[in-house]
Design a protein around this motif. Sequence first.
Motif, mmCIF file in Angstrom:
data_model
loop_
_atom_site.group_PDB
_atom_site.id
_atom_site.type_symbol
_atom_site.label_atom_id
_atom_site.label_comp_id
_atom_site.label_asym_id
_atom_site.label_seq_id
_atom_site.Cartn_x
_atom_site.Cartn_y
_atom_site.Cartn_z
ATOM 1 N N GLU A 107 0.824 -1.203 0.000
ATOM 2 C CA GLU A 107 0.000 0.000 0.000
ATOM 3 C C GLU A 107 0.866 1.266 0.000
ATOM 4 O O GLU A 107 2.034 1.252 0.384
ATOM 5 C CB GLU A 107 -0.916 0.008 1.233
ATOM 6 C CG GLU A 107 -1.770 -1.243 1.378
ATOM 7 C CD GLU A 107 -2.612 -1.509 0.145
ATOM 8 O OE1 GLU A 107 -3.282 -0.564 -0.320
ATOM 9 O OE2 GLU A 107 -2.604 -2.647 -0.341
ATOM 10 N N ASP A 208 1.103 -5.679 5.568
ATOM 11 C CA ASP A 208 0.364 -5.141 4.426
ATOM 12 C C ASP A 208 -1.143 -5.174 4.671
ATOM 13 O O ASP A 208 -1.855 -4.223 4.355
ATOM 14 C CB ASP A 208 0.715 -5.920 3.155
ATOM 15 C CG ASP A 208 -0.018 -5.384 1.937
ATOM 16 O OD1 ASP A 208 0.161 -4.206 1.611
ATOM 17 O OD2 ASP A 208 -0.793 -6.146 1.332
ATOM 18 N N ASP A 211 -2.161 -2.282 6.798
ATOM 19 C CA ASP A 211 -2.303 -1.035 6.043
ATOM 20 C C ASP A 211 -3.677 -0.955 5.376
ATOM 21 O O ASP A 211 -4.335 0.093 5.401
ATOM 22 C CB ASP A 211 -1.209 -0.928 4.974
ATOM 23 C CG ASP A 211 0.192 -0.889 5.565
ATOM 24 O OD1 ASP A 211 0.317 -0.564 6.755
ATOM 25 O OD2 ASP A 211 1.151 -1.214 4.837
ATOM 26 N N GLU A 212 -4.112 -2.047 4.774
ATOM 27 C CA GLU A 212 -5.405 -2.067 4.092
ATOM 28 C C GLU A 212 -6.554 -1.895 5.078
ATOM 29 O O GLU A 212 -7.569 -1.254 4.773
ATOM 30 C CB GLU A 212 -5.566 -3.378 3.321
ATOM 31 C CG GLU A 212 -4.560 -3.573 2.198
ATOM 32 C CD GLU A 212 -4.758 -4.896 1.486
ATOM 33 O OE1 GLU A 212 -5.810 -5.528 1.709
ATOM 34 O OE2 GLU A 212 -3.874 -5.302 0.718
#
Length: 709
Positions: A107, A208, A211-212
């Motif tokens: 991201e 990751d 982050d999403e």
Amino acid sequence: MQTTTLLQRTLQEDILLAAWQRVQDNDGVAGCDGVTIDAFARNAMSRIQQLADEVRNGAYRSQPLRPIELPRPGRAPRLLAVPTVRDRLLQTAATLALTPELEPHFEDESFAYRPGRCVPQAIERVIRGRERGNQWVVDADIHSYFDNIPHAELLERLCALVPDDSLLTLIINWIQAPLQQPHGLVARACGIPQGGPISPLLANLYLDDFDETIARPGRWLVRYADDFVILCANCEDAELALEQTDQWLAAAGLELNFDKTRITTFAQGFSFLGVCFQDDQVWAADPAAAPWLLPRWLRPAAGALSTPERAVPPGARRVKAAHAPQFGNGEASEIVQPSPVRPRAATTPSEALPDALRQADIPEPDHGELVEDYGAPPLLRTVHVAEDGAYLHKRGGRLIISRGDEDLLEVPLEKIDQISVAGEGAVSFAALRELTARRVGFVVQGAPGEPLIGFSDLLGGTVDLQRRQFLRHQNPVFNLDLARSIVAGKIGNSRLVLRRYYRLRGGLDPRLDEALAQALRQAKQADSLDAVRGHEGTAAKRYFEALAKLFGESWHFNGRQRQPPRDPINAMLSYGYAILYQNMVTLIARRGLNPHVGALHALRPGHAALASDLMEEFRSLVVDSTVLRLVLRDRITRADFRLENGLPRLDSRARRIFIAAIEDKLDSPLTHPRDGAPTDFRRAMQSQVTQWADLLLGRTQRYEPFTPH
């Protein structure tokens, strides 16, 4: 067709040699086997071949990790687990092979250990988030992140994103490698070793999904490895973000360090990545972080700007700094930092300009809708060398720019895409060889009126593409159609810039606006290249007449004069066009096209005609608007020029301001007019190069110029 697996790619000779170069450049300590970098280098090729054979034969096993403590003043030491040199080499090769597979999934909120991303960009994103009104901050810390990553969950996420499991056995081997302690081997049930070259990539992979989950519209997450802040519009969302963070980490087998986690505000202040934020002020809490606050490629080494009487540019402040090791020599110096937020109000307005054009809040012309959450790294990372007497040379894996016995700048070679040299100096053959091997664009700008000297990787072009390029160039109908589109785009964009800057003067003269519109229509219908060039010349004359009125009589700018530029405005325009030209040459060479074969500009020795063609659409949007903005805001004044051989030249301080402004413009976000995708001017230039190549290859039937609405 047989597909190359990730393991096969890892063991390719070029990948292994690139990995060995990186291991050498990092110059780390020996592992538990006692083999140093120098010892490995004495028989490196046979060692690398033996290592690859062991992996292919299934005989490879990673060796135990050597524990090392790094002292940190006032804090507990950082514990590293260092693999042997051979294991570091193989991990680095695997990272080179695996990164292109994982990077597209990551991201924009993540900035650590990623190509083209760095601490200054993370700091810039925090500032942008604050400017968007996000005053509440979740300042968070994960408890011993690297040491607590669960192996099973990590491998599960890896397999979900990368179906090719050919590297899986090696990765399991590396993350489960035991520690070599004095009393024997100590097994590791979880965590990834800090000190392993592949660990940063795996660490980003594991967060990751975080982050999403946490990033959402109206909320700004900025993460650098396991250090992150979440910027929110109000207290309620900050509390919700912290609760969601705690829940996600718990489900992932991790936990917050609540002693170092809090909800705060910009008014109260906080520190992130060694930088303090309070209200709208930003300064270095850690002296080594001071260079991160400077524009990306304007980080002088100690002493470069330390003269006490040196003037501070408008809207700037002075900070004491000790430079970070990768960009300086560690000595304290005084750095002049141009303010990235507020230009000052003009103090000496010119009598030739109305007051409305001298306000501090002159808007930047918006070339398309700005994209608030556009976090793409710079497409081309450029080093500008503008100091006379500079010497460019190579030291290890870094480019060193020095003057006399003083190092002015030190940059890792892998972080450079192009170099622009404007002053008098020298470059070593070793540096030139390395830059050529890395396909780094290199342009030497001559004195005013002299041509540019450029080095580009023409041999790296695609033979079939260049063959088509030469064949198409022989087709007059093809060239005419392209020339019409290019000139129409140039005139349309010039007209757009004038309209937007004349808004504060009651609007552009309707007669002039219609003259430009007519030239645009005529260019589209021209029946020869000479006719197209004629309409371009007519439009350019009227355009620069209108531009001169914006600058005012005191600048003595009466129109475009190139060879040589005899007034300050023309000098800035020529300088800016040279930077734009270099960027276009680099993008063209990267695509495999020959930059010397275009359509509008005639072929002549030493001239990259295609680069001149493709930059026409961007001259006014990028360079002219930047020069207008700097002059109308008094960021650059007539006092910033000195005469050299009777020709005007920016002094070193103003030259830095000018370069920074052009770079910022090239990286400024906007929405692409054709597909609505977020982009910036460099990427828009790249898309025009790609479109040209697609036209040659028959993938598209018509060239559409870049014309923002």
